[in-house]
Motif scaffolding. Structure first.
Motif, PDB file in Angstrom:
ATOM      1  N   PHE A  58      -3.639   3.166 -12.289  1.00 32.52           N
ATOM      2  CA  PHE A  58      -3.115   3.762 -11.054  1.00 32.52           C
ATOM      3  C   PHE A  58      -3.400   2.794  -9.918  1.00 32.52           C
ATOM      4  O   PHE A  58      -4.543   2.618  -9.502  1.00 32.52           O
ATOM      5  CB  PHE A  58      -3.759   5.135 -10.816  1.00 32.52           C
ATOM      6  CG  PHE A  58      -3.513   6.071 -11.961  1.00 32.52           C
ATOM      7  CD1 PHE A  58      -2.271   6.663 -12.131  1.00 32.52           C
ATOM      8  CD2 PHE A  58      -4.504   6.314 -12.908  1.00 32.52           C
ATOM      9  CE1 PHE A  58      -2.013   7.498 -13.207  1.00 32.52           C
ATOM     10  CE2 PHE A  58      -4.268   7.139 -13.991  1.00 32.52           C
ATOM     11  CZ  PHE A  58      -3.015   7.736 -14.140  1.00 32.52           C
ATOM     12  N   LEU A  59      -2.349   2.135  -9.449  1.00 34.88           N
ATOM     13  CA  LEU A  59      -2.514   1.054  -8.472  1.00 34.88           C
ATOM     14  C   LEU A  59      -2.401   1.575  -7.052  1.00 34.88           C
ATOM     15  O   LEU A  59      -1.795   2.626  -6.805  1.00 34.88           O
ATOM     16  CB  LEU A  59      -1.452  -0.024  -8.726  1.00 34.88           C
ATOM     17  CG  LEU A  59      -1.340  -0.516 -10.171  1.00 34.88           C
ATOM     18  CD1 LEU A  59      -0.200  -1.523 -10.300  1.00 34.88           C
ATOM     19  CD2 LEU A  59      -2.653  -1.140 -10.634  1.00 34.88           C
ATOM     20  N   ASP A  60      -2.951   0.803  -6.128  1.00 36.10           N
ATOM     21  CA  ASP A  60      -2.939   1.224  -4.726  1.00 36.10           C
ATOM     22  C   ASP A  60      -1.599   0.844  -4.079  1.00 36.10           C
ATOM     23  O   ASP A  60      -1.478  -0.185  -3.429  1.00 36.10           O
ATOM     24  CB  ASP A  60      -4.114   0.562  -3.989  1.00 36.10           C
ATOM     25  CG  ASP A  60      -4.239   1.104  -2.586  1.00 36.10           C
ATOM     26  OD1 ASP A  60      -3.651   2.175  -2.315  1.00 36.10           O
ATOM     27  OD2 ASP A  60      -4.912   0.465  -1.759  1.00 36.10           O
ATOM     28  N   THR A  61      -0.590   1.676  -4.322  1.00 33.47           N
ATOM     29  CA  THR A  61       0.734   1.418  -3.721  1.00 33.47           C
ATOM     30  C   THR A  61       1.192   2.682  -2.995  1.00 33.47           C
ATOM     31  O   THR A  61       0.814   3.791  -3.358  1.00 33.47           O
ATOM     32  CB  THR A  61       1.793   1.080  -4.788  1.00 33.47           C
ATOM     33  OG1 THR A  61       1.641   1.999  -5.868  1.00 33.47           O
ATOM     34  CG2 THR A  61       1.660  -0.323  -5.290  1.00 33.47           C
ATOM     35  N   LYS A  62       2.042   2.476  -1.976  1.00 32.88           N
ATOM     36  CA  LYS A  62       2.593   3.621  -1.241  1.00 32.88           C
ATOM     37  C   LYS A  62       4.106   3.426  -1.086  1.00 32.88           C
ATOM     38  O   LYS A  62       4.614   2.320  -1.246  1.00 32.88           O
ATOM     39  CB  LYS A  62       1.967   3.697   0.151  1.00 32.88           C
ATOM     40  CG  LYS A  62       0.491   4.063   0.135  1.00 32.88           C
ATOM     41  CD  LYS A  62       0.058   4.649   1.472  1.00 32.88           C
ATOM     42  CE  LYS A  62      -1.396   5.067   1.446  1.00 32.88           C
ATOM     43  NZ  LYS A  62      -2.339   3.948   1.613  1.00 32.88           N
ATOM     44  N   GLY A  63       4.815   4.509  -0.750  1.00 30.19           N
ATOM     45  CA  GLY A  63       6.263   4.436  -0.574  1.00 30.19           C
ATOM     46  C   GLY A  63       6.658   3.561   0.609  1.00 30.19           C
ATOM     47  O   GLY A  63       5.924   3.461   1.586  1.00 30.19           O
ATOM     48  N   PHE A  70       6.236  -1.470  10.712  1.00 26.58           N
ATOM     49  CA  PHE A  70       4.936  -2.010  10.290  1.00 26.58           C
ATOM     50  C   PHE A  70       4.424  -1.304   9.027  1.00 26.58           C
ATOM     51  O   PHE A  70       3.799  -1.910   8.167  1.00 26.58           O
ATOM     52  CB  PHE A  70       3.917  -1.918  11.433  1.00 26.58           C
ATOM     53  CG  PHE A  70       4.225  -2.907  12.521  1.00 26.58           C
ATOM     54  CD1 PHE A  70       4.082  -4.268  12.298  1.00 26.58           C
ATOM     55  CD2 PHE A  70       4.709  -2.484  13.750  1.00 26.58           C
ATOM     56  CE1 PHE A  70       4.397  -5.200  13.289  1.00 26.58           C
ATOM     57  CE2 PHE A  70       5.029  -3.400  14.743  1.00 26.58           C
ATOM     58  CZ  PHE A  70       4.876  -4.757  14.513  1.00 26.58           C
ATOM     59  N   GLY A  71       4.733  -0.014   8.929  1.00 31.50           N
ATOM     60  CA  GLY A  71       4.367   0.748   7.725  1.00 31.50           C
ATOM     61  C   GLY A  71       5.038   0.159   6.498  1.00 31.50           C
ATOM     62  O   GLY A  71       4.424   0.025   5.433  1.00 31.50           O
ATOM     63  N   LYS A  72       6.313  -0.236   6.679  1.00 32.90           N
ATOM     64  CA  LYS A  72       7.076  -0.835   5.561  1.00 32.90           C
ATOM     65  C   LYS A  72       6.444  -2.156   5.130  1.00 32.90           C
ATOM     66  O   LYS A  72       6.253  -2.424   3.952  1.00 32.90           O
ATOM     67  CB  LYS A  72       8.516  -1.114   6.012  1.00 32.90           C
ATOM     68  CG  LYS A  72       9.443   0.066   5.854  1.00 32.90           C
ATOM     69  CD  LYS A  72      10.904  -0.422   5.930  1.00 32.90           C
ATOM     70  CE  LYS A  72      11.860   0.695   5.640  1.00 32.90           C
ATOM     71  NZ  LYS A  72      12.251   1.539   6.722  1.00 32.90           N
ATOM     72  N   LYS A  74       3.405  -3.163   5.543  1.00 30.22           N
ATOM     73  CA  LYS A  74       2.104  -2.937   4.896  1.00 30.22           C
ATOM     74  C   LYS A  74       2.312  -2.476   3.442  1.00 30.22           C
ATOM     75  O   LYS A  74       1.667  -2.980   2.512  1.00 30.22           O
ATOM     76  CB  LYS A  74       1.329  -1.874   5.689  1.00 30.22           C
ATOM     77  CG  LYS A  74      -0.132  -1.867   5.372  1.00 30.22           C
ATOM     78  CD  LYS A  74      -0.909  -0.950   6.299  1.00 30.22           C
ATOM     79  CE  LYS A  74      -2.221  -0.626   5.595  1.00 30.22           C
ATOM     80  NZ  LYS A  74      -2.740   0.669   5.907  1.00 30.22           N
ATOM     81  N   ALA A  75       3.233  -1.527   3.265  1.00 28.91           N
ATOM     82  CA  ALA A  75       3.486  -1.006   1.914  1.00 28.91           C
ATOM     83  C   ALA A  75       4.007  -2.116   1.007  1.00 28.91           C
ATOM     84  O   ALA A  75       3.607  -2.226  -0.162  1.00 28.91           O
ATOM     85  CB  ALA A  75       4.477   0.150   1.980  1.00 28.91           C
ATOM     86  N   LEU A  76       4.888  -2.986   1.554  1.00 25.51           N
ATOM     87  CA  LEU A  76       5.437  -4.085   0.752  1.00 25.51           C
ATOM     88  C   LEU A  76       4.346  -5.081   0.349  1.00 25.51           C
ATOM     89  O   LEU A  76       4.310  -5.550  -0.789  1.00 25.51           O
ATOM     90  CB  LEU A  76       6.535  -4.807   1.536  1.00 25.51           C
ATOM     91  CG  LEU A  76       7.917  -4.143   1.490  1.00 25.51           C
ATOM     92  CD1 LEU A  76       8.872  -4.831   2.465  1.00 25.51           C
ATOM     93  CD2 LEU A  76       8.489  -4.175   0.077  1.00 25.51           C
ATOM     94  N   MET A  77       3.442  -5.367   1.322  1.00 23.48           N
ATOM     95  CA  MET A  77       2.359  -6.306   1.021  1.00 23.48           C
ATOM     96  C   MET A  77       1.444  -5.747  -0.065  1.00 23.48           C
ATOM     97  O   MET A  77       0.985  -6.471  -0.949  1.00 23.48           O
ATOM     98  CB  MET A  77       1.566  -6.635   2.288  1.00 23.48           C
ATOM     99  CG  MET A  77       2.294  -7.702   3.110  1.00 23.48           C
ATOM    100  SD  MET A  77       1.647  -7.877   4.757  1.00 23.48           S
ATOM    101  CE  MET A  77      -0.016  -8.390   4.436  1.00 23.48           C
ATOM    102  N   GLN A  78       1.226  -4.434  -0.015  1.00 24.87           N
ATOM    103  CA  GLN A  78       0.393  -3.789  -1.033  1.00 24.87           C
ATOM    104  C   GLN A  78       1.036  -3.942  -2.417  1.00 24.87           C
ATOM    105  O   GLN A  78       0.364  -4.263  -3.391  1.00 24.87           O
ATOM    106  CB  GLN A  78       0.304  -2.291  -0.722  1.00 24.87           C
ATOM    107  CG  GLN A  78      -1.084  -1.845  -0.303  1.00 24.87           C
ATOM    108  CD  GLN A  78      -1.062  -0.390   0.120  1.00 24.87           C
ATOM    109  OE1 GLN A  78      -0.028   0.155   0.488  1.00 24.87           O
ATOM    110  NE2 GLN A  78      -2.209   0.233   0.079  1.00 24.87           N
ATOM    111  N   ILE A  79       2.362  -3.741  -2.456  1.00 22.25           N
ATOM    112  CA  ILE A  79       3.080  -3.850  -3.735  1.00 22.25           C
ATOM    113  C   ILE A  79       2.963  -5.281  -4.279  1.00 22.25           C
ATOM    114  O   ILE A  79       2.628  -5.494  -5.448  1.00 22.25           O
ATOM    115  CB  ILE A  79       4.562  -3.436  -3.567  1.00 22.25           C
ATOM    116  CG1 ILE A  79       4.633  -1.915  -3.363  1.00 22.25           C
ATOM    117  CG2 ILE A  79       5.408  -3.852  -4.772  1.00 22.25           C
ATOM    118  CD1 ILE A  79       5.993  -1.386  -2.930  1.00 22.25           C
TER     119      ILE A  79
END
Ligand SMILES: CC(=O)N[C@H]1[C@@H](OP(=O)(O)OP(=O)(O)OC[C@H]2O[C@@H](n3ccc(=O)[nH]c3=O)[C@H](O)[C@@H]2O)O[C@H](CO)[C@@H](O)[C@@H]1O
Length: 341
Positions: A58-63, A70-72, A74-79
């Protein structure tokens, strides 16, 4: 010894249910199965301690969708940061087949599959409109399976056998079931309460899945109306509840939609208006165009229209639904995948 395959994706019940069907099928065929999902969402609840799995990550990713700029980012960098983790997993377990059921949870393993030599990517798209991730990655996939795409080699949707086993042709109207999808739907709950007195007067029993958040309010409202309805937040035995019903009012999430078809249960669909690219509307429209359901947007709903629909000859729809979907979709999809890789 059979190889290890990766199933990835999730986020909502709709995606996870299909992931579950793939896990079951590969496990049954003697493959080892790894699930890769997200730590943020429902994925761990479904598969954390699943004995059929060799491993679950279970990886630390968000939609990414519906976020600020900025939310996008951050989420992309996490992916991106999780892609190399997936590639390490692939290397360690010698992965050459990745099956994505979509949703943001699928992003790292999907990108890892695309960038790994000799790794086949397969996509199962549940909805009539492609999700963002599937849209971007579809051209890299060896095959895309969808019940709505004419070019899909398998068009049946992976529905549990129980929905077929509990099916029957409806030739009378004694009960109506209200369904809000995995989370429940306030608009459907409000509509059910609005028509409850009329249904009771017509001697029609009410079965109602409210979703967790709205359960107490709806239960109290029925009590105040003096109506004895079968009200519950969520059930693990939906096929049985559907079997009891002669008509359904439902959101048009893909799994529920095809389960209702498998059950031969005539339905009025009221799509979730904020679903990405209005996909719930187009899901139901696909059936409506074939004369297999009724479809109204929330703002078109009225008590009068509903009563009119209930008075129609829904036996014909119920009979036609028998041919709308067949058993064993998952077996056919996995057969096709194994042929192609
Ligand atoms: C708001 C939103 O974007 N929803 C999406 C989400 O919906 P959602 O997660 O609601 O998805 P579905 O309607 O596809 O599936 C719900 C699942 O929950 C099960 N169930 C439901 C109620 C209950 O009491 N017991 C039970 O077991 C149903 O049998 C079904 O298998 O994923 C679907 C599949 O990608 C999309 O089509 C939907 O648009």
């Amino acid at each position: 010894m059979k190889e290890t395959v990766v199933i990835t994706g999730g986020g909502t019940g709709g995606h996870l249910k299909v992931a579950d069907a793939f896990i079951e099928e590969f496990h049954k065929r003697g493959f080892k199965v790894i699930f890769i999902g997200s730590a943020n969402g429902q994925d761990p609840n479904w598969f954390e301690d699943d004995k059929r799995l060799k491993k679950a990550f279970f990886l630390d990713t968000k939609g990414v969708v519906n976020k600020s700029f900025f939310g996008k980012i951050k989420a992309l960098m996490q992916i991106v940061s999780q892609v190399s983790k997936c590639r390490t997993i692939f290397e360690k377990f010698n992965i050459s087949r990745v099956i994505s059921v979509g949703g943001f949870s699928a992003a790292p393993a999907t990108f890892a599959a695309i960038t790994t030599v000799d790794c086949y990517l397969f996509i199962h798209e549940q909805n009539s409109v492609m999700g963002k991730l599937n849209e971007k990655t579809a051209r890299f996939a060896s095959e895309i399976y969808s019940s709505f795409l004419p070019q899909s080699p398998v068009k049946d949707y992976p529905v549990n056998d129980d929905f077929f086993d509990n099916a029957r042709i409806r030739d009378e109207l004694k009960s109506v079931i209200f369904l809000g999808g995995s989370q429940g739907a306030r608009a459907i709950n409000d509509f059910a309460l609005k028509v409850a007195t009329d249904l009771t007067r017509l001697k029609i029993k009410i079965i109602h899945q409210t979703g967790k958040a709205d359960f107490e309010r709806v239960k109290d409202a029925y009590e105040n109306l003096g109506i004895e309805a079968d009200v519950f937040a969520f059930t693990n035995n939906l096929p049985e509840k559907m079997n009891e019903a002669d008509f359904a009012v439902s959101r048009a999430g893909a799994s529920t939609l095809w389960e209702l078809c498998a059950n031969s249960l005539p339905t009025l669909f009221i799509p979730f208006p904020h679903a990405a690219k209005d996909h719930q509307y187009t899901n139901a429209k696909f059936l409506e165009d074939k004369g297999l359901c009724y479809l109204l947007r929330e703002e078109e709903l009225s008590k009068e229209k509903f009563i009119e629909i209930l008075k129609k000859d829904n036996y014909i729809i119920s009979k036609k639904l028998v041919d709308s979907i067949k058993y064993n979709a998952i077996e056919s999809i996995v057969d096709d995948m194994l042929d192609k890789s």
